[in-house]
Write a protein that holds these residues in place. Sequence first.
Motif, PDB file in Angstrom:
ATOM      1  N   GLU A  15       0.836  -1.204   0.000  1.00  0.00           N
ATOM      2  CA  GLU A  15       0.000   0.000   0.000  1.00  0.00           C
ATOM      3  C   GLU A  15       0.870   1.252   0.000  1.00  0.00           C
ATOM      4  O   GLU A  15       0.606   2.217  -0.726  1.00  0.00           O
ATOM      5  CB  GLU A  15      -0.909  -0.021   1.227  1.00  0.00           C
ATOM      6  N   ASP A  16       1.935   1.230   0.802  1.00  0.00           N
ATOM      7  CA  ASP A  16       2.843   2.376   0.861  1.00  0.00           C
ATOM      8  C   ASP A  16       3.525   2.589  -0.489  1.00  0.00           C
ATOM      9  O   ASP A  16       3.652   3.718  -0.974  1.00  0.00           O
ATOM     10  CB  ASP A  16       3.884   2.142   1.958  1.00  0.00           C
ATOM     11  N   LYS A  17       3.938   1.492  -1.119  1.00  0.00           N
ATOM     12  CA  LYS A  17       4.603   1.569  -2.423  1.00  0.00           C
ATOM     13  C   LYS A  17       3.660   2.164  -3.459  1.00  0.00           C
ATOM     14  O   LYS A  17       4.034   3.041  -4.240  1.00  0.00           O
ATOM     15  CB  LYS A  17       5.067   0.183  -2.850  1.00  0.00           C
ATOM     16  N   MET A  18       2.400   1.678  -3.464  1.00  0.00           N
ATOM     17  CA  MET A  18       1.436   2.169  -4.439  1.00  0.00           C
ATOM     18  C   MET A  18       1.114   3.637  -4.200  1.00  0.00           C
ATOM     19  O   MET A  18       0.924   4.416  -5.133  1.00  0.00           O
ATOM     20  CB  MET A  18       0.168   1.319  -4.388  1.00  0.00           C
ATOM     21  N   SER A  19       1.061   4.020  -2.922  1.00  0.00           N
ATOM     22  CA  SER A  19       0.759   5.411  -2.608  1.00  0.00           C
ATOM     23  C   SER A  19       1.831   6.325  -3.170  1.00  0.00           C
ATOM     24  O   SER A  19       1.537   7.392  -3.727  1.00  0.00           O
ATOM     25  CB  SER A  19       0.656   5.589  -1.090  1.00  0.00           C
ATOM     26  N   ARG A  20       3.089   5.919  -3.052  1.00  0.00           N
ATOM     27  CA  ARG A  20       4.183   6.737  -3.566  1.00  0.00           C
ATOM     28  C   ARG A  20       4.158   6.788  -5.088  1.00  0.00           C
ATOM     29  O   ARG A  20       4.335   7.842  -5.691  1.00  0.00           O
ATOM     30  CB  ARG A  20       5.521   6.183  -3.076  1.00  0.00           C
ATOM     31  N   GLU A  21       3.917   5.615  -5.707  1.00  0.00           N
ATOM     32  CA  GLU A  21       3.952   5.552  -7.157  1.00  0.00           C
ATOM     33  C   GLU A  21       2.801   6.331  -7.794  1.00  0.00           C
ATOM     34  O   GLU A  21       2.968   6.966  -8.830  1.00  0.00           O
ATOM     35  CB  GLU A  21       3.910   4.093  -7.617  1.00  0.00           C
ATOM     36  N   LEU A  22       1.639   6.281  -7.172  1.00  0.00           N
ATOM     37  CA  LEU A  22       0.467   6.893  -7.772  1.00  0.00           C
ATOM     38  C   LEU A  22       0.212   8.300  -7.244  1.00  0.00           C
ATOM     39  O   LEU A  22      -0.735   8.947  -7.640  1.00  0.00           O
ATOM     40  CB  LEU A  22      -0.760   6.002  -7.501  1.00  0.00           C
ATOM     41  N   ASP A  23       1.069   8.755  -6.295  1.00  0.00           N
ATOM     42  CA  ASP A  23       0.944  10.094  -5.741  1.00  0.00           C
ATOM     43  C   ASP A  23      -0.392  10.313  -5.042  1.00  0.00           C
ATOM     44  O   ASP A  23      -0.928  11.426  -5.053  1.00  0.00           O
ATOM     45  CB  ASP A  23       1.162  11.166  -6.822  1.00  0.00           C
ATOM     46  N   TYR A  24      -0.971   9.284  -4.493  1.00  0.00           N
ATOM     47  CA  TYR A  24      -2.126   9.498  -3.632  1.00  0.00           C
ATOM     48  C   TYR A  24      -1.897   8.772  -2.319  1.00  0.00           C
ATOM     49  O   TYR A  24      -1.131   7.822  -2.226  1.00  0.00           O
ATOM     50  CB  TYR A  24      -3.439   9.077  -4.292  1.00  0.00           C
ATOM     51  N   ILE A  25      -2.554   9.268  -1.294  1.00  0.00           N
ATOM     52  CA  ILE A  25      -2.371   8.751   0.051  1.00  0.00           C
ATOM     53  C   ILE A  25      -3.617   7.985   0.452  1.00  0.00           C
ATOM     54  O   ILE A  25      -4.730   8.516   0.425  1.00  0.00           O
ATOM     55  CB  ILE A  25      -2.131   9.906   1.042  1.00  0.00           C
ATOM     56  N   VAL A  26      -3.443   6.728   0.803  1.00  0.00           N
ATOM     57  CA  VAL A  26      -4.562   5.906   1.256  1.00  0.00           C
ATOM     58  C   VAL A  26      -4.552   5.876   2.777  1.00  0.00           C
ATOM     59  O   VAL A  26      -3.577   5.427   3.384  1.00  0.00           O
ATOM     60  CB  VAL A  26      -4.463   4.471   0.705  1.00  0.00           C
ATOM     61  N   VAL A  27      -5.588   6.373   3.383  1.00  0.00           N
ATOM     62  CA  VAL A  27      -5.709   6.383   4.843  1.00  0.00           C
ATOM     63  C   VAL A  27      -6.785   5.381   5.232  1.00  0.00           C
ATOM     64  O   VAL A  27      -7.939   5.506   4.825  1.00  0.00           O
ATOM     65  CB  VAL A  27      -6.076   7.780   5.362  1.00  0.00           C
ATOM     66  N   LYS A  28      -6.411   4.368   5.994  1.00  0.00           N
ATOM     67  CA  LYS A  28      -7.363   3.340   6.403  1.00  0.00           C
ATOM     68  C   LYS A  28      -8.368   3.916   7.394  1.00  0.00           C
ATOM     69  O   LYS A  28      -8.048   4.796   8.189  1.00  0.00           O
ATOM     70  CB  LYS A  28      -6.619   2.172   7.043  1.00  0.00           C
ATOM     71  N   SER A  29      -9.577   3.389   7.360  1.00  0.00           N
ATOM     72  CA  SER A  29     -10.594   3.834   8.302  1.00  0.00           C
ATOM     73  C   SER A  29     -10.203   3.439   9.721  1.00  0.00           C
ATOM     74  O   SER A  29      -9.451   2.487   9.944  1.00  0.00           O
ATOM     75  CB  SER A  29     -11.949   3.213   7.958  1.00  0.00           C
ATOM     76  N   ARG A  30     -10.712   4.179  10.687  1.00  0.00           N
ATOM     77  CA  ARG A  30     -10.423   3.873  12.096  1.00  0.00           C
ATOM     78  C   ARG A  30     -10.900   2.474  12.459  1.00  0.00           C
ATOM     79  O   ARG A  30     -10.232   1.762  13.221  1.00  0.00           O
ATOM     80  CB  ARG A  30     -11.106   4.907  12.988  1.00  0.00           C
ATOM     81  N   LEU A  31     -12.036   2.081  11.900  1.00  0.00           N
ATOM     82  CA  LEU A  31     -12.564   0.752  12.195  1.00  0.00           C
ATOM     83  C   LEU A  31     -11.603  -0.323  11.720  1.00  0.00           C
ATOM     84  O   LEU A  31     -11.370  -1.330  12.399  1.00  0.00           O
ATOM     85  CB  LEU A  31     -13.933   0.579  11.530  1.00  0.00           C
ATOM     86  N   TYR A  32     -11.014  -0.110  10.535  1.00  0.00           N
ATOM     87  CA  TYR A  32     -10.040  -1.067  10.001  1.00  0.00           C
ATOM     88  C   TYR A  32      -8.846  -1.150  10.935  1.00  0.00           C
ATOM     89  O   TYR A  32      -8.358  -2.238  11.249  1.00  0.00           O
ATOM     90  CB  TYR A  32      -9.599  -0.633   8.607  1.00  0.00           C
ATOM     91  N   SER A  33      -8.336  -0.004  11.379  1.00  0.00           N
ATOM     92  CA  SER A  33      -7.164   0.013  12.248  1.00  0.00           C
ATOM     93  C   SER A  33      -7.436  -0.710  13.558  1.00  0.00           C
ATOM     94  O   SER A  33      -6.608  -1.487  14.041  1.00  0.00           O
ATOM     95  CB  SER A  33      -6.731   1.459  12.527  1.00  0.00           C
ATOM     96  N   MET A  34      -8.603  -0.473  14.134  1.00  0.00           N
ATOM     97  CA  MET A  34      -8.934  -1.145  15.392  1.00  0.00           C
ATOM     98  C   MET A  34      -9.047  -2.649  15.193  1.00  0.00           C
ATOM     99  O   MET A  34      -8.672  -3.438  16.064  1.00  0.00           O
ATOM    100  CB  MET A  34     -10.236  -0.580  15.964  1.00  0.00           C
ATOM    101  N   ALA A  35      -9.578  -3.059  14.019  1.00  0.00           N
ATOM    102  CA  ALA A  35      -9.679  -4.491  13.732  1.00  0.00           C
ATOM    103  C   ALA A  35      -8.309  -5.139  13.639  1.00  0.00           C
ATOM    104  O   ALA A  35      -8.163  -6.346  13.847  1.00  0.00           O
ATOM    105  CB  ALA A  35     -10.458  -4.714  12.433  1.00  0.00           C
ATOM    106  N   GLU A  36      -7.281  -4.333  13.326  1.00  0.00           N
ATOM    107  CA  GLU A  36      -5.907  -4.817  13.278  1.00  0.00           C
ATOM    108  C   GLU A  36      -5.223  -4.686  14.633  1.00  0.00           C
ATOM    109  O   GLU A  36      -4.036  -4.979  14.765  1.00  0.00           O
ATOM    110  CB  GLU A  36      -5.114  -4.023  12.231  1.00  0.00           C
ATOM    111  N   GLY A  37      -5.967  -4.251  15.657  1.00  0.00           N
ATOM    112  CA  GLY A  37      -5.382  -4.054  16.971  1.00  0.00           C
ATOM    113  C   GLY A  37      -4.512  -2.815  17.049  1.00  0.00           C
ATOM    114  O   GLY A  37      -3.664  -2.697  17.937  1.00  0.00           O
ATOM    115  N   ASP A  38      -4.719  -1.882  16.131  1.00  0.00           N
ATOM    116  CA  ASP A  38      -3.902  -0.680  16.047  1.00  0.00           C
ATOM    117  C   ASP A  38      -4.660   0.491  16.661  1.00  0.00           C
ATOM    118  O   ASP A  38      -5.664   0.949  16.125  1.00  0.00           O
ATOM    119  CB  ASP A  38      -3.565  -0.400  14.583  1.00  0.00           C
TER     120      ASP A  38
END
Length: 253
Positions: A15-38
């Motif tokens: 995801e980080d690689k694609m964000s740099r290559e495509l010049d857009y920033i993907v920000v995961k939803s808070r719900l997704y982060s919590m599901a990852e224990g983050d």
Amino acid sequence: MNETATLSKRADALEDKMSRELDYIVVKSRLYSMAEGDMGPAVNANAIMAKNSNARVLMGDDPRLPPMPEKPTLMDFFKFRFGPAAHLLQSARHAVKAGLPENMVLACLLHDISTIGFIRGDHGYWGAQLVEPYVDEEVTWAIRAHQVLRFYPDPSVGYEYPQSYIKAFGADYRPDPYVDEDYKRMRDHKWYMSGRMITVHDIYSFDPEAKVELEEFTDVIGRNFRQPEQGLGFDNSPVAHMWRAMIRPAKYL
């Protein structure tokens, strides 16, 4: 390091690689982060943009996903947004073979759309809400109820507690109190058997060799699903935003 953690790191790196290559920033939803224990802070998009003048947050279509038509239909969501739908297709065919009326075939086809397209927890409630403006009230009720009724046997229709649940949840698992309370209310409802029919025709261990095509249900959907002219997500219904979230799940705001 366990395999899940390794896969998660690989996905983040990609995801980080694609964000740099495509010049857009993907920000995961808070719900997704919590599901990852983050529980850490969200990505600092402003800091990233400060370092890269070409970077922008993603506000339109996600180029990593298949494009959706301008006026998406339910069939389009099955094809381009829902995960593998073999379970739903087999459940619907099972209902057809059992001679269920078309509205209940549709209920079987849609009963887990939240799981394969939106969110897993309380999927019956979410799934019912997603389709409520577009189907008969009985279909909505049955989809909501199946989440609860599947935990409770009904010998009158030959439904037993699924062995797959014992394996997945453990033999000592007991439903949450709110599920018990809803079961008591649903058991005496006029549409109890409609919800129960979803559990009867649910395919708890679907056959990976069986081939069921979505097009088998084109007419059932056409006669029983009120497709909005503007497309799902753009009809100003109370749930349009939920369908838009599936169209653009990484949209920044």
